[in-house]
Design a protein around this motif. Structure first.
Motif, PDB file in Angstrom:
ATOM      1  N   PRO A 121       0.787  -1.217  -0.134  1.00  0.00           N
ATOM      2  CA  PRO A 121      -0.124  -0.171  -0.041  1.00  0.00           C
ATOM      3  C   PRO A 121       0.701   1.235  -0.018  1.00  0.00           C
ATOM      4  O   PRO A 121       1.900   1.318   0.513  1.00  0.00           O
ATOM      5  N   VAL A 122       0.247   2.283  -0.490  1.00  0.00           N
ATOM      6  CA  VAL A 122       0.885   3.489  -0.820  1.00  0.00           C
ATOM      7  C   VAL A 122       0.051   4.636   0.208  1.00  0.00           C
ATOM      8  O   VAL A 122      -1.146   4.715  -0.181  1.00  0.00           O
ATOM      9  N   TYR A 123       0.676   5.399   1.247  1.00  0.00           N
ATOM     10  CA  TYR A 123      -0.161   6.179   1.859  1.00  0.00           C
ATOM     11  C   TYR A 123       0.355   7.667   1.612  1.00  0.00           C
ATOM     12  O   TYR A 123       1.311   7.988   1.152  1.00  0.00           O
ATOM     13  N   GLY A 124      -0.311   8.513   2.336  1.00  0.00           N
ATOM     14  CA  GLY A 124      -0.127   9.932   2.297  1.00  0.00           C
ATOM     15  C   GLY A 124      -0.797  10.735   1.181  1.00  0.00           C
ATOM     16  O   GLY A 124      -1.900  10.030   0.461  1.00  0.00           O
ATOM     17  N   ALA A 145      -1.897  11.963  -2.475  1.00  0.00           N
ATOM     18  CA  ALA A 145      -1.823  11.170  -3.626  1.00  0.00           C
ATOM     19  C   ALA A 145      -2.049  12.139  -4.878  1.00  0.00           C
ATOM     20  O   ALA A 145      -2.927  12.740  -4.855  1.00  0.00           O
ATOM     21  N   HIS A 146      -1.370  11.631  -6.004  1.00  0.00           N
ATOM     22  CA  HIS A 146      -1.495  12.536  -7.248  1.00  0.00           C
ATOM     23  C   HIS A 146      -2.638  11.782  -7.934  1.00  0.00           C
ATOM     24  O   HIS A 146      -2.623  10.526  -8.020  1.00  0.00           O
TER      25      HIS A 146
END
Length: 240
Positions: free
Chosen positions: A225-228, A230-231
């Motif tokens: 997962p990618v957090y923070g 987001a573009h």
């Protein structure tokens, strides 16, 4: 798959009964039958530097199998925290018998993980309550162990995501003996049998369950997962 079998390796050195059953250590016996599968198996013990759980070792471990009993408090808190974080990051964890009181498992559960116990040669009949689960593959309706340490409810763990086995003991107690949990990307399987003064890890059905558990907790490169902030993936109207 890279599997690491961790064991305190204290009972085998200090207790002749245990040494006669597991002359090379409980970790060596577990590693021996896991090594029959198409996996790379290594071992580590409490008295090694950093308990054998260096950053490099943990980074390359897909599944950690943990056995502990009398020396839980000797596990360094920082190392237990690293194990917990590796599970959150995706490492599988198989927790055996009295490792219910291990620091990594308690950190992951967030509860006392306490229970009732009795060492009195109880018969254990461990019933399969989820026959559709991959961990039960190759097992009949139940596994019967002629002599084992009794664990009894209440077992102070969070409600399992999946309950796989329930044990009955000849003294009348029951126990949730096989349970799964997920933490972050990591999967956890707790499996009850394996008191050090009994030859439980020579039981072929117990071995089958542990092999199945190791395969089940291996996360097989699931997405990270990618957090923070987001573009957007598509063009969108900017805020007015």
């Amino acid at each position: 798959m890279n599997v690491l079998v961790w064991n305190e390796f204290r009972h085998e050195k200090e207790n002749e009964v245990v040494r006669d059953i597991y002359p090379e250590g409980i970790h060596a016996q577990i590693a021996s039958f896991l090594g029959e599968e198409d996996i790379d198996v290594k071992t580590a013990t409490l008295d090694e530097e950093e308990h054998g759980l260096t950053d490099e070792v943990l980074a390359e471990t897909d599944v950690l199998v943990w056995w502990g009993h009398k020396a839980h408090d000797e596990v360094d808190d920082a190392i237990a925290e690293k194990v917990k974080q590796r599970v959150w990051d995706g490492m599988g964890l198989v927790v055996l018998h009295s490792a219910h009181f291990s620091k990594p498992f308690k950190k992951l559960m967030g509860t006392s993980c306490d229970l009732k116990w009795r060492e009195a040669n109880d018969k254990e009949r461990m019933w399969v309550v989820d026959p559709s689960h991959p961990i039960t593959e190759g097992i009949g309706e139940f596994i019967e162990i002629e002599k084992e340490e009794m664990y009894g409810e209440h077992f102070d763990i969070p409600t399992p995501e999946e309950l796989i086995f329930i044990s009955w003991f000849s003294g009348g107690e029951v126990f949730r003996s096989g349970a799964t949990f997920r933490r972050g990307r990591g999967k956890i399987f707790y499996f009850r049998p394996g008191h050090e003064t009994y030859p439980t890890y020579y039981n072929k059905e117990v071995q089958t369950v542990i092999k199945n558990g190791v395969n089940w907790v291996n996360n097989n490169d699931t997405p990270q997962p990618v957090y923070g902030n987001a573009h957007p993936l598509e063009d969108i109207l900017s805020k007015a």
